[in-house]
Design a protein around this motif. Structure first.
Motif, PDB file in Angstrom:
ATOM      1  N   PRO A 290       0.804  -1.232   0.000  1.00 44.21           N
ATOM      2  CA  PRO A 290       0.000   0.000   0.000  1.00 44.21           C
ATOM      3  C   PRO A 290       0.833   1.276   0.000  1.00 44.21           C
ATOM      4  N   SER A 291       2.048   1.242   0.553  1.00 36.86           N
ATOM      5  CA  SER A 291       2.892   2.434   0.597  1.00 36.86           C
ATOM      6  C   SER A 291       3.350   2.869  -0.786  1.00 36.86           C
ATOM      7  N   PHE A 292       3.307   1.952  -1.752  1.00 36.51           N
ATOM      8  CA  PHE A 292       3.785   2.243  -3.101  1.00 36.51           C
ATOM      9  C   PHE A 292       2.645   2.493  -4.091  1.00 36.51           C
ATOM     10  N   LEU A 293       1.407   2.424  -3.620  1.00 37.64           N
ATOM     11  CA  LEU A 293       0.270   2.639  -4.502  1.00 37.64           C
ATOM     12  C   LEU A 293       0.092   4.124  -4.815  1.00 37.64           C
ATOM     13  N   PRO A 294      -0.506   4.446  -5.953  1.00 36.09           N
ATOM     14  CA  PRO A 294      -0.861   5.845  -6.220  1.00 36.09           C
ATOM     15  C   PRO A 294      -1.804   6.362  -5.137  1.00 36.09           C
ATOM     16  N   PRO A 295      -1.814   7.678  -4.880  1.00 40.70           N
ATOM     17  CA  PRO A 295      -2.633   8.234  -3.784  1.00 40.70           C
ATOM     18  C   PRO A 295      -4.090   7.792  -3.807  1.00 40.70           C
ATOM     19  N   ALA A 296      -4.711   7.750  -4.970  1.00 46.97           N
ATOM     20  CA  ALA A 296      -6.119   7.364  -5.030  1.00 46.97           C
ATOM     21  C   ALA A 296      -6.321   5.926  -4.569  1.00 46.97           C
ATOM     22  N   ARG A 297      -5.411   5.024  -4.945  1.00 48.56           N
ATOM     23  CA  ARG A 297      -5.571   3.609  -4.580  1.00 48.56           C
ATOM     24  C   ARG A 297      -5.202   3.351  -3.131  1.00 48.56           C
ATOM     25  N   GLU A 298      -4.416   4.236  -2.536  1.00 50.01           N
ATOM     26  CA  GLU A 298      -4.118   4.089  -1.113  1.00 50.01           C
ATOM     27  C   GLU A 298      -5.407   3.998  -0.300  1.00 50.01           C
ATOM     28  N   GLN A 299      -6.394   4.769  -0.664  1.00 51.22           N
ATOM     29  CA  GLN A 299      -7.643   4.827   0.085  1.00 51.22           C
ATOM     30  C   GLN A 299      -8.626   3.733  -0.298  1.00 51.22           C
ATOM     31  N   THR A 300      -8.435   3.121  -1.450  1.00 49.97           N
ATOM     32  CA  THR A 300      -9.463   2.213  -1.973  1.00 49.97           C
ATOM     33  C   THR A 300      -9.038   0.763  -2.084  1.00 49.97           C
ATOM     34  N   PHE A 301      -7.790   0.428  -1.734  1.00 50.99           N
ATOM     35  CA  PHE A 301      -7.331  -0.936  -2.039  1.00 50.99           C
ATOM     36  C   PHE A 301      -8.109  -1.986  -1.264  1.00 50.99           C
ATOM     37  N   LEU A 302      -8.572  -1.684  -0.040  1.00 53.36           N
ATOM     38  CA  LEU A 302      -9.373  -2.668   0.687  1.00 53.36           C
ATOM     39  C   LEU A 302     -10.705  -2.902  -0.020  1.00 53.36           C
ATOM     40  N   GLU A 303     -11.286  -1.842  -0.561  1.00 57.24           N
ATOM     41  CA  GLU A 303     -12.516  -1.985  -1.340  1.00 57.24           C
ATOM     42  C   GLU A 303     -12.250  -2.831  -2.593  1.00 57.24           C
ATOM     43  N   GLU A 304     -11.100  -2.608  -3.223  1.00 58.05           N
ATOM     44  CA  GLU A 304     -10.743  -3.380  -4.413  1.00 58.05           C
ATOM     45  C   GLU A 304     -10.618  -4.870  -4.105  1.00 58.05           C
ATOM     46  N   LEU A 305     -10.149  -5.190  -2.905  1.00 63.65           N
ATOM     47  CA  LEU A 305      -9.941  -6.592  -2.542  1.00 63.65           C
ATOM     48  C   LEU A 305     -11.246  -7.351  -2.312  1.00 63.65           C
ATOM     49  N   LYS A 306     -12.320  -6.649  -1.954  1.00 64.71           N
ATOM     50  CA  LYS A 306     -13.532  -7.291  -1.459  1.00 64.71           C
ATOM     51  C   LYS A 306     -14.078  -8.409  -2.346  1.00 64.71           C
ATOM     52  N   PRO A 307     -14.150  -8.226  -3.673  1.00 65.21           N
ATOM     53  CA  PRO A 307     -14.767  -9.294  -4.477  1.00 65.21           C
ATOM     54  C   PRO A 307     -14.075 -10.647  -4.341  1.00 65.21           C
ATOM     55  N   GLY A 308     -12.795 -10.657  -4.018  1.00 68.72           N
ATOM     56  CA  GLY A 308     -12.061 -11.912  -3.937  1.00 68.72           C
ATOM     57  C   GLY A 308     -11.991 -12.520  -2.559  1.00 68.72           C
ATOM     58  N   LEU A 309     -12.541 -11.834  -1.553  1.00 69.38           N
ATOM     59  CA  LEU A 309     -12.371 -12.280  -0.178  1.00 69.38           C
ATOM     60  C   LEU A 309     -13.564 -13.068   0.336  1.00 69.38           C
ATOM     61  N   ALA A 310     -13.276 -14.083   1.140  1.00 68.93           N
ATOM     62  CA  ALA A 310     -14.318 -14.803   1.851  1.00 68.93           C
ATOM     63  C   ALA A 310     -14.777 -13.975   3.047  1.00 68.93           C
ATOM     64  N   PRO A 311     -16.029 -14.150   3.512  1.00 65.03           N
ATOM     65  CA  PRO A 311     -16.445 -13.495   4.749  1.00 65.03           C
ATOM     66  C   PRO A 311     -15.521 -13.874   5.894  1.00 65.03           C
ATOM     67  N   GLY A 312     -15.079 -12.883   6.663  1.00 63.41           N
ATOM     68  CA  GLY A 312     -14.159 -13.140   7.775  1.00 63.41           C
ATOM     69  C   GLY A 312     -12.699 -13.181   7.374  1.00 63.41           C
ATOM     70  N   ALA A 313     -12.395 -12.976   6.085  1.00 59.94           N
ATOM     71  CA  ALA A 313     -11.002 -13.002   5.629  1.00 59.94           C
ATOM     72  C   ALA A 313     -10.184 -11.915   6.317  1.00 59.94           C
ATOM     73  N   LEU A 314      -8.899 -12.194   6.508  1.00 62.60           N
ATOM     74  CA  LEU A 314      -7.985 -11.271   7.172  1.00 62.60           C
ATOM     75  C   LEU A 314      -7.003 -10.685   6.163  1.00 62.60           C
ATOM     76  N   VAL A 315      -6.727  -9.390   6.302  1.00 58.93           N
ATOM     77  CA  VAL A 315      -5.779  -8.685   5.446  1.00 58.93           C
ATOM     78  C   VAL A 315      -4.762  -7.998   6.353  1.00 58.93           C
ATOM     79  N   VAL A 316      -3.472  -8.265   6.116  1.00 51.17           N
ATOM     80  CA  VAL A 316      -2.402  -7.696   6.926  1.00 51.17           C
ATOM     81  C   VAL A 316      -1.581  -6.738   6.068  1.00 51.17           C
ATOM     82  N   THR A 317      -1.417  -5.509   6.547  1.00 54.21           N
ATOM     83  CA  THR A 317      -0.616  -4.517   5.837  1.00 54.21           C
ATOM     84  C   THR A 317       0.514  -4.028   6.737  1.00 54.21           C
ATOM     85  N   ARG A 318       1.575  -3.557   6.090  1.00 51.31           N
ATOM     86  CA  ARG A 318       2.714  -2.979   6.808  1.00 51.31           C
ATOM     87  C   ARG A 318       3.047  -1.617   6.214  1.00 51.31           C
TER      88      ARG A 318
END
Length: 382
Positions: A290-318
């Motif tokens: 996420p630190s290397f994403l363009p500014p607009a995607r910094e705010q939206t990457f979790l939304e972008e991930l949603k279609p591929g995630l199972a309910p209760g899925a965990l996402v870890v960022t650094r």
């Protein structure tokens, strides 16, 4: 020097203690997606027994090194694995023999030809990346400034003795000079990122961020147990208690057992886009992408991930000097659940966030109830 061989290998050892991701990943998760890096951050995840693991990276060289680690894990006994990678001594001829036996894909074997040349010249694999070379350069400067007094940090019998030494014997004035160098983003840009260093957004100067970081390490982590401190002061790993957790015998055995049945894929590309195209992914380890994403995607990457995630899925960022705080509608921010693992992380370089995908409707209400009961109850690796 490694630069003679590799032009595009950033990490061979890495700058992450993956014990955090190991504790966050639930056992028997179906589908796991992780940034490949050097592979050392991926191997421990296999100890949790996922059924599928996708290793994703934009770099073909980093993917090839990850494939090398996975092949070695599947084939080699623990001492040979340590020797091949360079954690432990091994004759050059034996390293080359093991490299030749690994069933690497043709693309990985081609990408790793420079690695083979480096091994033939006596180099150790875990020191071949730009980051490791940068730390080895820093350690030489550190040695000139702090001398034997700095290295005596590793002679202390326990954490209390280390704290006492830092108070009364550690060369603080000389160490300040080292921090000024390490805290110079222009130096880091030149040595490692080649102009791509993420723009800092944390409060305070870089110098003071590093000063606080190392103060925490000196106070809370025995120096011999930190591979990062060993690299900064010694330029190499001399104490096995500080090896990355891929080297832990129990974790290695568990990872090896599961690696032989787990489907493992190596995918070159954008990890967020990859997850977006999947279904029912249960765990995503994004590292500092996420630190290397363009500014607009910094705010939206979790939304972008949603279609591929199972309910209760965990996402870890650094995040290091740049820490991204995205919009997380539809997620619970569950970082507090893992405070013990975060406190034991042996680099203290990172601000780590953990998000959990919320189900919708009645299932979501039950999820919130379960979440309130789960706080502080992360399951440790056994």
């Amino acid at each position: 020097m490694a630069g003679t061989y590799f032009r595009h290998l950033n990490y061979a050892l890495g700058d992450e203690d993956s014990s955090v991701e190991l504790q966050v990943l639930p056992p028997d998760t179906g589908r796991v997606v992780a940034v490949a890096g050097s592979g050392g951050r991926v191997i421990p995840l296999l100890a949790r027994g996922p059924r599928e693991l996708a290793c994703v990276d934009i770099s073909d060289t980093q993917l090839a090194l990850t494939e090398l680690r996975v092949c070695a894990l599947r084939m080699l006994e623990h001492p040979e694995y340590l020797g091949l990678l360079g954690y432990e001594p091994m004759p050059v001829a034996r390293r080359l023999e093991l490299l030749g036996k690994l069933p690497l894909s043709p693309s990985a074997r081609t990408a790793l030809e420079p690695l083979k040349a480096a091994v033939a010249a006596g180099e150790r694999i875990i020191y071949l990346g730009r980051f490791e070379q940068m730390l080895r350069t820093l350690s030489r400067v550190n040695g000139l400034l702090t001398r034997a007094a700095g290295r005596r940090l590793f002679d202390q019998a326990d954490l209390e003795a280390q704290r006492a030494y830092v108070r009364s014997g550690f060369p603080r004035r000389a160490w300040k000079g080292v921090l000024m160098l390490l805290g110079n983003s222009a130096v880091l840009n030149s040595l490692l990122y080649r102009g791509d260093f993420p723009k800092k957004n944390r409060n305070g100067s870089t110098f003071h961020i590093y000063q606080e970081l190392f103060d925490r390490l000196f106070q809370d982590i025995p120096a011999r147990k930190s591979f990062f401190l060993q690299m900064v002061f010694l330029g190499e790993l001399r104490f096995a208690e500080g090896y990355l957790i891929e080297c832990d015998p129990a974790i290695y055995r568990a990872a090896q057992r599961h690696a032989r049945t787990c489907r493992i894929d190596f995918i070159q590309g954008d990890i967020v886009e990859h997850v977006q195209k999947q279904r029912d992914v249960g765990f995503v380890s994004l590292s500092d992408v996420p630190s290397f994403l363009p500014p607009a995607r910094e705010q939206t990457f979790l939304e972008e991930l949603k279609p591929g995630l199972a309910p209760g899925a965990l996402v870890v960022t650094r995040g290091h000097l740049r820490v991204v705080t995205p919009g997380h509608a539809g997620y619970a921010h569950v970082t507090d659940r893992y405070q013990d693992a975060l406190a034991r992380e042996t680099t203290q370089l990172w601000t780590i966030h953990v998000y959990q995908r919320e189900p919708s409707g009645v299932a979501g209400e039950r999820f919130q109830e379960d979440l309130s009961h789960a706080r502080g109850q992360a399951e440790p690796f056994v």
